[in-house]
Design an enzyme around this catalytic site. Structure first.
Site, mmCIF file in Angstrom:
data_model
loop_
_atom_site.group_PDB
_atom_site.id
_atom_site.type_symbol
_atom_site.label_atom_id
_atom_site.label_comp_id
_atom_site.label_asym_id
_atom_site.label_seq_id
_atom_site.Cartn_x
_atom_site.Cartn_y
_atom_site.Cartn_z
ATOM 1 N N CYS A 127 3.481 -3.158 3.908
ATOM 2 C CA CYS A 127 2.637 -2.008 4.258
ATOM 3 C C CYS A 127 3.394 -1.244 5.340
ATOM 4 C CB CYS A 127 1.223 -2.423 4.660
ATOM 5 S SG CYS A 127 1.076 -3.429 6.151
ATOM 6 N N HIS A 162 10.902 -24.184 8.766
ATOM 7 C CA HIS A 162 9.926 -24.914 9.591
ATOM 8 C C HIS A 162 8.489 -24.790 9.092
ATOM 9 C CE1 HIS A 162 12.664 -25.017 13.424
ATOM 10 N NE2 HIS A 162 13.303 -25.372 12.317
ATOM 11 N N ASP A 212 0.875 -1.175 0.000
ATOM 12 C CA ASP A 212 0.000 0.000 0.000
ATOM 13 C C ASP A 212 0.916 1.230 0.000
ATOM 14 O OD1 ASP A 212 0.921 0.256 2.583
ATOM 15 O OD2 ASP A 212 -1.046 0.279 3.533
ATOM 16 N N HIS A 255 8.219 -31.402 10.229
ATOM 17 C CA HIS A 255 7.388 -30.220 9.978
ATOM 18 C C HIS A 255 6.236 -30.512 9.022
ATOM 19 C CE1 HIS A 255 10.336 -27.981 12.174
ATOM 20 N NE2 HIS A 255 11.287 -28.397 11.373
ATOM 21 N N THR A 282 3.155 -1.395 8.666
ATOM 22 C CA THR A 282 3.585 -2.305 9.738
ATOM 23 C C THR A 282 3.910 -3.704 9.237
ATOM 24 O OG1 THR A 282 1.308 -2.985 10.075
ATOM 25 C CG2 THR A 282 2.101 -1.134 11.427
HETATM 26 C C1 RB5 Z 1 -1.708 2.670 6.401
HETATM 27 O O1 RB5 Z 1 -1.727 3.886 7.064
HETATM 28 C C2 RB5 Z 1 -1.398 1.561 7.377
HETATM 29 O O2 RB5 Z 1 -2.498 1.328 8.188
HETATM 30 C C3 RB5 Z 1 -1.001 0.305 6.640
HETATM 31 O O3 RB5 Z 1 0.096 0.554 5.834
HETATM 32 C C4 RB5 Z 1 -0.631 -0.885 7.482
HETATM 33 O O4 RB5 Z 1 0.313 -0.568 8.440
HETATM 34 C C5 RB5 Z 1 -1.749 -1.677 8.006
HETATM 35 O O5 RB5 Z 1 -1.565 -2.712 8.657
#
Ligand code: RB5
Length: 147
Positions: free
Chosen positions: A65, A98, A8, A133, A67
């Site tokens: 993304c 694994h 994203d 595994h 996070t």
């Molecule tokens: C976008 O602001 C953010 O929410 C997205 O990139 C991500 O971290 C969501 O899990």
């Protein structure tokens, strides 16, 4: 190998860095976007990469993304996908060895590009160990048919 990628707006810069590295490593990248910094919804893009892996159009996938959490959650909703969110090299090696992970997720707002590149290499240069595994992965994947 053929690698599906998606991100994203929160993962665009890191996706482009990882894409260039994968191509330098000799892989063919199928980039499902997003391609600009405009705000988008990560499920719209991560799902495309995950479906390409599930349909075996791509052997592996890398999603990014802010996070790494959102994209990894989306990918793991797709049957056949085992997406690992990794922000350290040990986990990247272990999840290939694994869990036979077929997708890697990372967060651009969590780690820097240097570590992300080391994680990418660890993931793509590690192999599944099989053996004990196999049964564990079979139990994990069987859950897809139980709900
Ligand atoms: C976008 O602001 C953010 O929410 C997205 O990139 C991500 O971290 C969501 O899990």
């Amino acid at each position: 190998m053929k690698v599906a990628m998606a991100c994203d707006h929160g993962g665009l810069e890191l996706k482009n860095i990882l894409k260039a590295e994968l191509e330098n490593m000799g892989h063919e990248v199928v980039d499902f976007g997003t391609y600009t910094s405009d705000s988008v919804d990560y499920p719209d893009y991560a799902s495309k990469a995950a479906l390409a892996v599930a349909k075996q159009e791509c052997e592996k996938g890398v999603v990014v993304c802010g996070t790494g959490i959102g994209v990894s959650m989306v990918c793991n909703k797709v049957h056949g996908v085992r997406c690992a969110l990794c922000h350290d090299v040990f986990s990247a090696k272990a999840t290939r060895a694994h869990n036979d992970a077929n997708m890697l997720a990372m967060g651009q707002r969590v780690i820097g590009p240097g570590l992300a590149l080391e994680i990418l290499h660890a993931f793509f240069e590690s192999s599944y160990e099989g053996g004990r595994h196999d049964a564990r992965i079979a139990k994990m994947m069987a859950l897809e048919n139980e709900q």
